[in-house]
Design a protein around this motif. Structure first.
Motif, PDB file in Angstrom:
ATOM      1  N   THR A  66      10.239  -6.075 -10.169  1.00 36.52           N
ATOM      2  CA  THR A  66       9.246  -5.093 -10.609  1.00 36.52           C
ATOM      3  C   THR A  66       8.048  -5.107  -9.666  1.00 36.52           C
ATOM      4  O   THR A  66       7.452  -4.058  -9.398  1.00 36.52           O
ATOM      5  CB  THR A  66       8.760  -5.407 -12.038  1.00 36.52           C
ATOM      6  N   LEU A  67       7.744  -6.291  -9.142  1.00 37.96           N
ATOM      7  CA  LEU A  67       6.655  -6.401  -8.167  1.00 37.96           C
ATOM      8  C   LEU A  67       6.916  -5.481  -6.982  1.00 37.96           C
ATOM      9  O   LEU A  67       6.056  -4.684  -6.575  1.00 37.96           O
ATOM     10  CB  LEU A  67       6.551  -7.853  -7.687  1.00 37.96           C
ATOM     11  N   VAL A  68       8.120  -5.584  -6.436  1.00 41.97           N
ATOM     12  CA  VAL A  68       8.462  -4.762  -5.270  1.00 41.97           C
ATOM     13  C   VAL A  68       8.400  -3.285  -5.618  1.00 41.97           C
ATOM     14  O   VAL A  68       7.872  -2.460  -4.857  1.00 41.97           O
ATOM     15  CB  VAL A  68       9.856  -5.145  -4.750  1.00 41.97           C
ATOM     16  N   SER A  69       8.933  -2.937  -6.776  1.00 42.42           N
ATOM     17  CA  SER A  69       8.947  -1.524  -7.144  1.00 42.42           C
ATOM     18  C   SER A  69       7.527  -1.005  -7.324  1.00 42.42           C
ATOM     19  O   SER A  69       7.225   0.148  -6.989  1.00 42.42           O
ATOM     20  CB  SER A  69       9.756  -1.329  -8.426  1.00 42.42           C
ATOM     21  N   GLN A  70       6.639  -1.869  -7.835  1.00 43.49           N
ATOM     22  CA  GLN A  70       5.249  -1.447  -7.969  1.00 43.49           C
ATOM     23  C   GLN A  70       4.617  -1.198  -6.606  1.00 43.49           C
ATOM     24  O   GLN A  70       3.861  -0.242  -6.427  1.00 43.49           O
ATOM     25  CB  GLN A  70       4.460  -2.499  -8.739  1.00 43.49           C
ATOM     26  N   HIS A  71       4.949  -2.045  -5.667  1.00 42.48           N
ATOM     27  CA  HIS A  71       4.437  -1.842  -4.312  1.00 42.48           C
ATOM     28  C   HIS A  71       4.904  -0.494  -3.767  1.00 42.48           C
ATOM     29  O   HIS A  71       4.135   0.277  -3.187  1.00 42.48           O
ATOM     30  CB  HIS A  71       4.921  -2.976  -3.392  1.00 42.48           C
ATOM     31  N   ARG A  72       6.168  -0.231  -3.964  1.00 41.89           N
ATOM     32  CA  ARG A  72       6.717   1.043  -3.476  1.00 41.89           C
ATOM     33  C   ARG A  72       5.993   2.222  -4.132  1.00 41.89           C
ATOM     34  O   ARG A  72       5.709   3.236  -3.487  1.00 41.89           O
ATOM     35  CB  ARG A  72       8.211   1.127  -3.793  1.00 41.89           C
ATOM     36  N   GLU A  73       5.711   2.057  -5.406  1.00 41.21           N
ATOM     37  CA  GLU A  73       5.022   3.114  -6.132  1.00 41.21           C
ATOM     38  C   GLU A  73       3.673   3.436  -5.488  1.00 41.21           C
ATOM     39  O   GLU A  73       3.321   4.598  -5.284  1.00 41.21           O
ATOM     40  CB  GLU A  73       4.808   2.664  -7.577  1.00 41.21           C
ATOM     41  N   ILE A  74       2.963   2.378  -5.152  1.00 37.22           N
ATOM     42  CA  ILE A  74       1.652   2.566  -4.536  1.00 37.22           C
ATOM     43  C   ILE A  74       1.786   3.316  -3.216  1.00 37.22           C
ATOM     44  O   ILE A  74       1.059   4.278  -2.939  1.00 37.22           O
ATOM     45  CB  ILE A  74       0.975   1.193  -4.311  1.00 37.22           C
ATOM     46  N   VAL A  75       2.748   2.869  -2.412  1.00 39.29           N
ATOM     47  CA  VAL A  75       2.924   3.502  -1.097  1.00 39.29           C
ATOM     48  C   VAL A  75       3.307   4.969  -1.252  1.00 39.29           C
ATOM     49  O   VAL A  75       2.813   5.841  -0.521  1.00 39.29           O
ATOM     50  CB  VAL A  75       3.998   2.744  -0.298  1.00 39.29           C
ATOM     51  N   THR A  76       4.182   5.250  -2.203  1.00 39.73           N
ATOM     52  CA  THR A  76       4.592   6.642  -2.429  1.00 39.73           C
ATOM     53  C   THR A  76       3.390   7.520  -2.755  1.00 39.73           C
ATOM     54  O   THR A  76       3.234   8.620  -2.223  1.00 39.73           O
ATOM     55  CB  THR A  76       5.596   6.699  -3.595  1.00 39.73           C
TER      56      THR A  76
END
Lengths: 238, 238
Positions: free
Chosen positions: A191-201
């Motif tokens: 979930t940490l990684v997916s949250q990071h991706r969310e921010i970048v998106t």
DNA sequence: TCGTATATGCTTGTATGGCAGTTTCGCCCC
DNA sequence: GGGGCGAAACTGCCATACAAGCATATACGA
């Protein structure tokens, strides 16, 4: 003689053979101590004697003292004049404000990132996220942590917020410290990684509101396990 | 012998007769230096020699050195290893990030203030504002500045944000420094007070959005004269 | 036996001396 | 006269010694 570091016996002799050129003794000691405190090798409440640390690192008391001044400004140690120096205990009051401050600062960073962002650093972020994703699959917590730090740092430098990032780092150490007490399972890592991706998106879309929301959510997630940690290690808190 | 402090000749001998009890020499020197730098007695670019400062304050070089370490962490001085220490020049890049950081932090404070606020401190704010209003009428810039500091400090403590306030103070010194270069007219002083009132009104109404907006507007107002200052004192910038 | 005064061992704070890197200025050679 | 070179004077860095405050243990007296 009472053992002054009963909570954190040093295993290995940390004798520095020769100090690397260009690195001051003060900086060396400061880095080592900071790492030792964050990694809970020196848990909260540990008594730190200038003389003892000096002997351990084979330097005089003066560089140790100056390193402790820096760490006390961050709030990692607390020096009581004529009495002693201890690794600061974690107070919920303190950790709360640290969370608020970091949230405010990193939100400002991503907002600025939505206005302009260095394309070169933007690319490096992708590789960082890939690395972190692989680390999450293999369950390498150390690699996750370093990738996490790199991610947030890249965000700040890409948005031209180096000075703000320095401030973030100073408060980040505190969340890092409690984080070292939470053993994360594979699910939370991903979930940490997916949250990071969310921010970048959101940043790619230049959507400042979404980016800020994602960042705030992400940062709150980190301290989700705080109450559990508090129950598990009551002596580390005050 | 070259005059090392040509930009800031010290007028008065700052010999301390006896150090007040309970105050360390390091803290004393740090306070004096910080004040001297903010008040532009030591303008940006001034060379600071450990030995000279030590002689001036009648202490040894060690306390001076430790004070400089603290100031360098804030970013007021810049110590170049083996080369010298100077009062940091003001860079627009730096002042920009400092503004963003302070805005983010103080916005967070007023938001929290809308959730809960110590009623006792709420009352003291009224007296602070009255004092500041009187100072604005009489044109007492020094009184205005202290009241301004008190106001923001009271806001932080009332919202239980002491640690955040500490961080704000560390960045506030930079805006204070450029502010000492702008000679304010009576009009801007009174808008300052009215902006303060606006913030308090929003907090009283528990209107977080309005409070944050008022604070952000207020903080941006402060650096309104930056370009003019930059033109007037080019050597202070880089 | 309990309370108090004192001595001792710790702690951090300050002062001083010497060291190594950097800059600068003047001399010497070209 | 101009350019390279070297010594001197500066800087901050580190080590050591001394001073002063605090805490605890201990001895002494009531």
């Amino acid at each position: 003689m009472p053992n002054r570091m009963a909570h954190a016996p040093i295993k290995t002799e940390l004798v520095r053979p020769t100090l690397p050129k260009g690195v001051s003794a003060t900086g060396f000691v400061a880095d080592q101590l900071r790492h030792a405190i964050i990694s809970m090798e020196f848990p909260p409440g540990t008594r730190l004697s200038e003389g003892e640390i000096a002997a351990r690192f084979a330097v005089s008391r003066q560089p140790v003292r100056e390193a402790l001044i820096s760490l006390s400004r961050i709030g990692l140690v607390q020096v009581m004049p004529q009495r002693g120096t201890i690794v600061t205990r974690i107070s919920t009051r303190h950790i709360m404000q640290v969370r608020i401050a970091r949230e405010a600062l990193e939100s400002a960073i991503v907002q600025r990132a939505c206005e302009r962002f260095d394309p070169v650093i933007r690319q490096s972020i992708d590789t960082i996220l890939e690395t972190q994703a692989r680390a999450a699959e293999s369950g390498d917590t150390a690699a996750i942590a370093t990738a996490d730090s790199q991610f947030h740092a890249a965000l700040a430098t890409g948005a031209e917020c180096e000075i703000i990032w320095q401030m973030v780092q100073d408060v980040k150490v505190h969340s890092d410290r409690v984080r070292h007490l939470t053993l994360e399972n594979r699910e939370t890592m991903q979930t940490l990684v997916s949250q990071h991706r969310e921010i970048v998106t959101a940043i790619d879309a230049r959507d400042a509101a979404a980016a800020e929301a994602a960042m705030r959510h992400h940062l709150r997630e980190i301290l989700r396990d705080l109450p559990r940690v508090l129950a598990a290690y009551p002596t580390y808190f005050e």
